[in-house]
Design an enzyme around this catalytic site. Structure first.
Site, PDB file in Angstrom:
ATOM      1  N   TYR A 172      38.410  27.600  52.036  1.00  0.00           N
ATOM      2  CA  TYR A 172      39.713  28.073  51.582  1.00  0.00           C
ATOM      3  C   TYR A 172      39.781  28.265  50.070  1.00  0.00           C
ATOM      4  O   TYR A 172      40.828  28.646  49.549  1.00  0.00           O
ATOM      5  CB  TYR A 172      40.807  27.088  51.990  1.00  0.00           C
ATOM      6  CG  TYR A 172      41.177  27.206  53.445  1.00  0.00           C
ATOM      7  CD1 TYR A 172      40.261  26.867  54.422  1.00  0.00           C
ATOM      8  CD2 TYR A 172      42.430  27.641  53.832  1.00  0.00           C
ATOM      9  CE1 TYR A 172      40.581  26.960  55.763  1.00  0.00           C
ATOM     10  CE2 TYR A 172      42.766  27.735  55.174  1.00  0.00           C
ATOM     11  CZ  TYR A 172      41.845  27.392  56.130  1.00  0.00           C
ATOM     12  OH  TYR A 172      42.172  27.491  57.450  1.00  0.00           O
ATOM     13  N   LYS A 201      30.044  18.769  60.132  1.00  0.00           N
ATOM     14  CA  LYS A 201      28.948  19.496  60.777  1.00  0.00           C
ATOM     15  C   LYS A 201      27.724  19.357  59.863  1.00  0.00           C
ATOM     16  O   LYS A 201      27.077  20.350  59.492  1.00  0.00           O
ATOM     17  CB  LYS A 201      29.365  20.967  60.967  1.00  0.00           C
ATOM     18  CG  LYS A 201      28.464  21.814  61.835  1.00  0.00           C
ATOM     19  CD  LYS A 201      28.687  21.598  63.318  1.00  0.00           C
ATOM     20  CE  LYS A 201      27.607  22.302  64.123  1.00  0.00           C
ATOM     21  NZ  LYS A 201      27.782  22.120  65.573  1.00  0.00           N
ATOM     22  N   ASP A 238      32.206  19.887  66.752  1.00  0.00           N
ATOM     23  CA  ASP A 238      32.244  20.473  68.103  1.00  0.00           C
ATOM     24  C   ASP A 238      32.409  19.371  69.151  1.00  0.00           C
ATOM     25  O   ASP A 238      33.239  19.467  70.052  1.00  0.00           O
ATOM     26  CB  ASP A 238      31.020  21.364  68.367  1.00  0.00           C
ATOM     27  CG  ASP A 238      29.716  20.737  67.895  1.00  0.00           C
ATOM     28  OD1 ASP A 238      29.744  19.667  67.261  1.00  0.00           O
ATOM     29  OD2 ASP A 238      28.655  21.326  68.167  1.00  0.00           O
ATOM     30  N   ASP A 276      42.122  22.496  59.775  1.00  0.00           N
ATOM     31  CA  ASP A 276      43.058  23.516  60.225  1.00  0.00           C
ATOM     32  C   ASP A 276      42.971  23.662  61.742  1.00  0.00           C
ATOM     33  O   ASP A 276      43.981  23.622  62.459  1.00  0.00           O
ATOM     34  CB  ASP A 276      42.698  24.845  59.533  1.00  0.00           C
ATOM     35  CG  ASP A 276      43.628  25.972  59.921  1.00  0.00           C
ATOM     36  OD1 ASP A 276      44.824  25.697  60.157  1.00  0.00           O
ATOM     37  OD2 ASP A 276      43.166  27.123  59.989  1.00  0.00           O
TER      38      ASP A 276
END
Ligand code: ATP
Ligand code: MG
Length: 335
Positions: free
Chosen positions: A123, A170, A203, A227
């Protein structure tokens, strides 16, 4: 007396912020509102959707209640929401997701607090085209921002008596960026031996949240995962119409619903005002007005338990106004 900036916003924003203002006033809490407008309609007059006086008002009052503001597409303006967060350094986005009595939902016993880093990651807006057929967006992660959000997550966990913080990442793929995020959160976790700490890959986190959300407590995430996962969590407990949020910085705090401006139902008296009303409850707690916050929460729970005045998204036939009036009536009865 508290002075609070009120930004009505666009789409369903004006209807629901008006509802929230009336509900908050019904408690008798001493708040003076400073109403300022933001959004596309400000462009002709001020040359931008987020005029300086809006930022000044929040800087002065330190606290704002904000309706959704749509970002005009394709006009080269940055999102009002992103600009606000960056200009005021509102580094923490806080979204509680708790099972709500009598709201149809697939899960029971959910009580999650999503803490999203609000200033960097993808972002940061560092994006460019590379020739005609490629584009790059740069993911920025710093130790400073990561430690800051981690401290915020652990401090909030401690204050609220929560048991566990889960860092979501991740880092198996993004070894440097998410690796640094994890390294930072870990270094903060060491100072909170009384709070359990774990790390889950994003995930797998999504899968575990839909399988057994009751196993999680506080989640801390970089901006983009935050988000996505916070919308997922809103979906676990009754959806966008009831999901409140807060953007908190060292100086200022802006309280707003998770949902956007929902233009298809704007101006029709159909929107569910609960998400912004519950954001107002978070605001009152932030101001130390716990008694008034509890009054609103009790009234809202009463309305939900009775189940008569529910808006369409909750399976009822109530309007924004009729639901709001029912909440206000209950506040007066218990005052
Ligand atoms: P934006 O571009 O501002 O995000 P949006 O239409 O995507 O606008 P969202 O808030 O993202 O708005 O909501 C998606 C859909 O969820 C809406 O179109 C609407 O149908 C529903 N919704 C969101 N908020 C509410 C609400 N407060 N009451 C009722 N329905 C809502
Ligand atoms: Mg949307």
């Amino acid at each position: 007396m508290h002075k609070v900036t009120l930004i009505p916003g666009d789409g369903i924003g004006p209807e629901i912020t008006e509802a929230a203002r009336q509900v908050i006033e019904a408690t008798g809490v001493n708040i003076q509102w400073e109403i300022v407008e933001a959004g596309a309609e400000m462009i002709p007059r001020y040359g931008k959707p987020l005029p300086d006086h809006v930022l000044d008002s929040i800087r002065r009052n330190k606290v704002a209640l904000k309706g959704p503001v749509t970002t005009p597409v394709g006009q080269g303006f940055r999102s009002v929401n992103v600009t606000l967060r960056q200009e005021l350094d509102l580094y923490a986005n806080l979204r509680p997701a708790r099972t709500i009595p009598n709201i149809p939902s697939r899960y029971q016993g959910v009580d999650l607090l999503v803490v999203r880093e609000n200033t960097e990651d993808l972002y940061a807006g560092v994006e460019h085209r590379v020739g005609k057929d490629a584009a790059e967006s740069i993911k920025i992660i710093t130790r400073e921002a990561s430690e800051r959000i981690a401290r915020f997550a652990f401090e909030t966990a401690r204050r609220q008596g929560r048991k566990k913080v889960t860092a979501v990442h991740k880092a198996n793929i993004m070894k440097l960026t998410d690796g640094l995020f994890l390294e930072s959160v870990r270094s903060v976790a060491e100072h909170y031996p009384q709070i359990a700490y774990e790390e889950v890959i994003v995930d797998a986190m999504c899968m575990k949240l839909v399988q057994e959300p009751e196993n999680y407590d506080v989640l801390v995430l970089p901006n983009l995962y935050g988000d996505i996962v916070s919308d997922l969590c809103a979906g676990l407990v009754g959806g966008l119409g009831v999901a409140p949020g807060a953007n908190i910085g060292l100086e200022c705090a802006v309280f707003e619903a998770v949902h956007g401006s929902a233009p298809q139902i704007a101006g029709q008296n159909l929107a569910n005002p609960l998400a912004i009303i519950l954001s107002g409850v978070m605001m009152l707690r932030h101001l130390g007005e716990n008694k008034y916050a509890a009054m609103i929460e009790d009234a809202v729970n009463g309305v939900l338990e009775e189940g008569k005045e529910l808006t369409a998204d909750l399976g009822g036939t109530a309007t924004t106004r009729s639901m709001t009036e029912e909440i206000i009536k209950r506040i007066y009865e218990n005052r």
